[in-house]
Write an enzyme that holds these catalytic residues in place. Sequence first.
Site, PDB file in Angstrom:
ATOM      1  N   HIS A   1       0.798  -1.228   0.000  1.00 49.75           N
ATOM      2  CA  HIS A   1       0.000   0.000   0.000  1.00 49.75           C
ATOM      3  C   HIS A   1       0.836   1.287   0.000  1.00 49.75           C
ATOM      4  O   HIS A   1       0.524   2.252   0.691  1.00 49.75           O
ATOM      5  CB  HIS A   1      -0.953   0.014   1.188  1.00 49.75           C
ATOM      6  CG  HIS A   1      -2.066  -0.981   1.098  1.00 49.75           C
ATOM      7  ND1 HIS A   1      -2.486  -1.527  -0.086  1.00 49.75           N
ATOM      8  CD2 HIS A   1      -2.851  -1.540   2.068  1.00 49.75           C
ATOM      9  CE1 HIS A   1      -3.484  -2.368   0.146  1.00 49.75           C
ATOM     10  NE2 HIS A   1      -3.708  -2.411   1.448  1.00 49.75           N
TER      11      HIS A   1
ATOM     12  N   HIS B   1      -9.625   2.134   0.385  1.00 48.81           N
ATOM     13  CA  HIS B   1      -9.614   1.003   1.312  1.00 48.81           C
ATOM     14  C   HIS B   1     -10.789   1.058   2.296  1.00 48.81           C
ATOM     15  O   HIS B   1     -10.620   0.765   3.497  1.00 48.81           O
ATOM     16  CB  HIS B   1      -8.287   0.960   2.068  1.00 48.81           C
ATOM     17  CG  HIS B   1      -7.841  -0.407   2.472  1.00 48.81           C
ATOM     18  ND1 HIS B   1      -8.607  -1.236   3.262  1.00 48.81           N
ATOM     19  CD2 HIS B   1      -6.717  -1.098   2.187  1.00 48.81           C
ATOM     20  CE1 HIS B   1      -7.947  -2.364   3.467  1.00 48.81           C
ATOM     21  NE2 HIS B   1      -6.801  -2.310   2.817  1.00 48.81           N
TER      22      HIS B   1
ATOM     23  N   GLU C   1     -11.687  -3.614  -2.908  1.00 47.98           N
ATOM     24  CA  GLU C   1     -10.713  -2.644  -3.408  1.00 47.98           C
ATOM     25  C   GLU C   1     -10.497  -2.882  -4.908  1.00 47.98           C
ATOM     26  O   GLU C   1      -9.796  -3.808  -5.301  1.00 47.98           O
ATOM     27  CB  GLU C   1      -9.394  -2.790  -2.662  1.00 47.98           C
ATOM     28  CG  GLU C   1      -9.512  -2.658  -1.149  1.00 47.98           C
ATOM     29  CD  GLU C   1      -8.307  -3.266  -0.438  1.00 47.98           C
ATOM     30  OE1 GLU C   1      -7.196  -2.729  -0.614  1.00 47.98           O
ATOM     31  OE2 GLU C   1      -8.472  -4.287   0.265  1.00 47.98           O
TER      32      GLU C   1
END
Length: 353
Positions: free
Chosen positions: A114, A187, A317
Amino acid sequence: MSEPLITAAEFGPLPDGQTAQLFTLTNGRGLEARISNYGGTLTHLLAPDRHGQPGDVVLGFDTLAGYLSEAYQQAGPYFGALIGRFGNRIARGRFELDGETYQLATNNGPNHLHGGRRGFDKVLWQAEVLVEPTPALRLTYISPDGEEGYPGTLTVSVVYALTPDNGLRISYAATTDRATVLNLTNHAYFNLSADAQPDVLGHELQLHAERYTVVDDTLIPTGELRPVAGTPFDFTRPQAIGARIAQVPGGYDHNWVLAGGENFRLVATAYEPTSGRTLEVRTDQPGVQCYTGNFLDGSLTSKNGLPYGQHAGFCLETQHFPDSPNQPGFPSTVLRPGELFSSATEYRFGVKS
């Protein structure tokens, strides 16, 4: 019905002395979203149930302090945040591009996750209120060359807008001055019961995907795109999230290969029986990471004062596949100078009687 509206208020101070803002968007039809320019974070999303009563269907906190707390930083759930430069995992934090090797942070076991230690979820975005054609919020961030190890100065713009048919549409755009890799997503964790149920195992989920990316024990794809038929990953027909989750070690945290190419299309639906709320997901992305909050352990407290336990929410996502820079058989995530990255995802809410 009321008029669509957007308002702004202070959300709290950051350690560097800057002040984060919180923007509230309403569409006049019962949908309300609250978004901070800290991390581009969707903190609240209120949608009506089958009786018309609004309820907050995303996990998060009422104050900025919740997102800055040591407990939250240690847990790292990324509640509602914008994710970049690269959402999901890159094996060993390493990739090669145009003959050069780039080393990123390994912040998830041996892998990069991420965007690194200070990804887009932890920066203050520049905010601009838009009023045409409907109230919306544009967030902009310029990521300098070398930030978190990524090449190129990247200019990113994200627009949050509420649609008249109770959708939250997230539109992404990005340009770079040097070849780089990019995988943007949001997210958000959903619980369509609005916290009335402590977990989402009773939600019914359908994914328009006949294959998924097989992963190793560190959740890095092996490169195999395996058919879901006959496996606990088969959501081609509506299934309770919890029906077969015990057959998946650790729970669902996998990428599904979405049908329909990269057209903007319906890719997922969810239904929560007690509230009657439904969720439809539309995107132009080739994959969706379905994550079932496996690492939530009760150490974080919800807006209602209850612990966020395991499976308290689920994420859809929309994105490119994990580790794409190291997987030549996957759709490319390379962005070059002169190109415009553009993508959109919409989360639309309704009810069943």
